[in-house]
Write an enzyme that holds these catalytic residues in place. Structure first.
Site, short mmCIF file in Angstrom:
data_model
loop_
_atom_site.label_atom_id
_atom_site.label_comp_id
_atom_site.label_asym_id
_atom_site.label_seq_id
_atom_site.Cartn_x
_atom_site.Cartn_y
_atom_site.Cartn_z
N TYR A 1 1.83 -5.55 -8.17
CA TYR A 1 0.78 -6.28 -8.90
C TYR A 1 -0.07 -5.34 -9.77
CZ TYR A 1 -3.84 -8.71 -9.15
OH TYR A 1 -5.05 -9.24 -9.54
N GLY B 1 7.98 -4.89 -4.80
CA GLY B 1 7.77 -5.03 -6.24
C GLY B 1 8.84 -5.88 -6.91
N ALA C 1 2.24 3.09 -4.94
CA ALA C 1 3.23 2.64 -3.96
C ALA C 1 2.68 2.76 -2.54
CB ALA C 1 4.51 3.46 -4.10
N ALA C 2 2.56 1.63 -1.85
CA ALA C 2 2.07 1.62 -0.46
C ALA C 2 2.25 0.23 0.12
CB ALA C 2 0.59 2.01 -0.41
N SER D 1 -8.84 2.59 -1.07
CA SER D 1 -9.28 1.23 -0.74
C SER D 1 -10.65 1.22 -0.09
CB SER D 1 -8.27 0.62 0.24
OG SER D 1 -8.77 -0.59 0.77
N TYR E 1 -4.12 0.07 8.14
CA TYR E 1 -3.98 0.17 6.68
C TYR E 1 -5.07 1.07 6.10
CZ TYR E 1 -4.76 -1.13 1.83
OH TYR E 1 -5.00 -1.08 0.48
N LYS F 1 -4.96 4.89 4.27
CA LYS F 1 -5.53 5.21 2.95
C LYS F 1 -6.51 6.39 3.07
CE LYS F 1 -3.61 2.26 0.08
NZ LYS F 1 -3.06 2.51 -1.24
#
Ligand code: UFG
Length: 326
Positions: free
Chosen positions: A11, A36, A73-74, A116, A140, A144
């Protein structure tokens, strides 16, 4: 510049790729297409299918004149990260370690990283500044934060110049590029499934938060504004420096307020069902973006109605032109 965009078929990565190409940059997209979409990548960009952890892929790509990396990318599903932290540590942390090593080997000087707001966890003070304590409440966010730390040490030890952008709630679309998640968890695209006839009602997760209307408050930022920050950030990378910037608009909107904007934009009633809280959701996350405004001159141009309008146009385009994929 010649820029490598990891996760450029996702996105946010696909929107930034399109903006980079428009601005005259040469872009190489590296994406393993696990989440993706190949057709989201701007046709002007060179596409490489592969994994960030695979040095046999990243080595030659970086050696081919790459001057900066934008690393999107994650994996990014909070709920999934609670059930399978190993998946997140392997892909996000180990993958980023591999990418950083490949950059060191190739001598790539600059990095812009998608961090994030989840690195902060439940805030004590709102709006959240970059100096707030980082106490992520899920795997998550922890991955990060681990990546941010790793990048900081690479800058100090190896002269990398990096900017970490800590995104709050990204929304909206850029033309034919928007949110196309196989597992959709985000509020605005889920709400818009109702007027499309793909969902009967939207669930409101929690109405007993200590907020004016009882629903949780978030800071929504248009993907185009977010993208612009990446172009400013890559120009600001300085050898040996790791800068961290929050990216939000500084305004909080409750779930009920978001719903109301969606009703206005679509002209549809959009029924809502009030249910219990979703585990791990903080009551209020609002960014202070003063640092990026002061240091990079970034300012948001779009408000919540613009985000919903663009997300709605995108959702209708996907539903009309690709009905089988819904
Ligand atoms: N919500 C609902 N109903 C839904 C979906 C969401 O009421 O069907 C609520 C959530 O409970 C939350 C708000 O809408 O209060 C926003 O939820 P999102 O899932 O859209 O976004 P989050 O704030 O949970 O997550 C976002 C990013 C994450 C990031 C997190 C913290 O998507 O990647 O912010 O920065 F970790």
């Amino acid at each position: 510049m010649r820029i490598l965009v990891t996760g450029g078929a996702g996105y946010i990565g696909s929107v930034v790729t399109a903006h980079l190409v428009e601005a005259g940059h040469e872009v190489v997209v590296l994406d393993n297409l696990v989440t993706g979409h190949r057709d989201a990548v701007a046709p002007e960009a060179t596409f490489v299918e592969g994994d960030i952890a695979d040095a046999s892929v990243t080595g030659p790509v970086l050696a081919d004149g790459i001057e900066a990396v934008m690393h999107f990318a994650a994996y990014s599903l909070v709920g999934e990260s609670a059930e399978h932290p190993e998946k997140y540590y392997r892909n996000n942390v180990v993958g980023t370690f591999g990418l950083l090593e490949a950059m060191r080997e190739a001598g790539t000087p600059s990095l812009v990283f998608s961090s994030s707001a989840a690195t902060y966890g439940e805030p004590e003070v709102v709006p959240i500044t970059e100096d707030a304590p980082t106490r992520p409440t899920n795997a998550y966010g922890a991955t990060k934060l681990a990546m941010d730390h790793m990048i900081g040490f690479y800058c100090a030890a190896h002269g990398l110049g990096a900017v970490s952008l800590r995104y709050f709630n990204v929304a909206g679309a850029f033309g034919t590029r928007g949110e196309r998640h196989a597992v959709e968890t985000h509020l605005i695209p889920l709400v818009l499934q109702v007027p499309l006839g793909q969902r009967e009602a939207i669930s409101v997760f929690g109405t007993d938060y200590p907020t004016p209307d009882g629903t949780a408050i978030r800071d929504y930022i248009h993907v185009n504004d977010l993208s612009r920050a990446h172009l400013l950030a890559v120009a600001a990378c300085t050898p040996g420096e790791h800068r961290i910037y929050n990216l939000g608009c500084g305004d909080g909107f409750s779930v009920r307020e978001v719903l109301e904007v969606c009703r206005e934009v679509t002209g549809e009633p959009i029924p809502a069902v009030e249910v219990g809280r979703r585990a791990g959701d903080p009551a209020r996350l609002v960014a202070s973006s003063e640092r990026i405004q002061a240091e990079l001159g970034w300012l948001p141009e779009f408000g919540l109605p613009d985000m919903v309008r663009d997300a709605w146009a995108f959702a209708q385009y996907r539903a009309n032109d690709f009905p089988d994929e819904v």
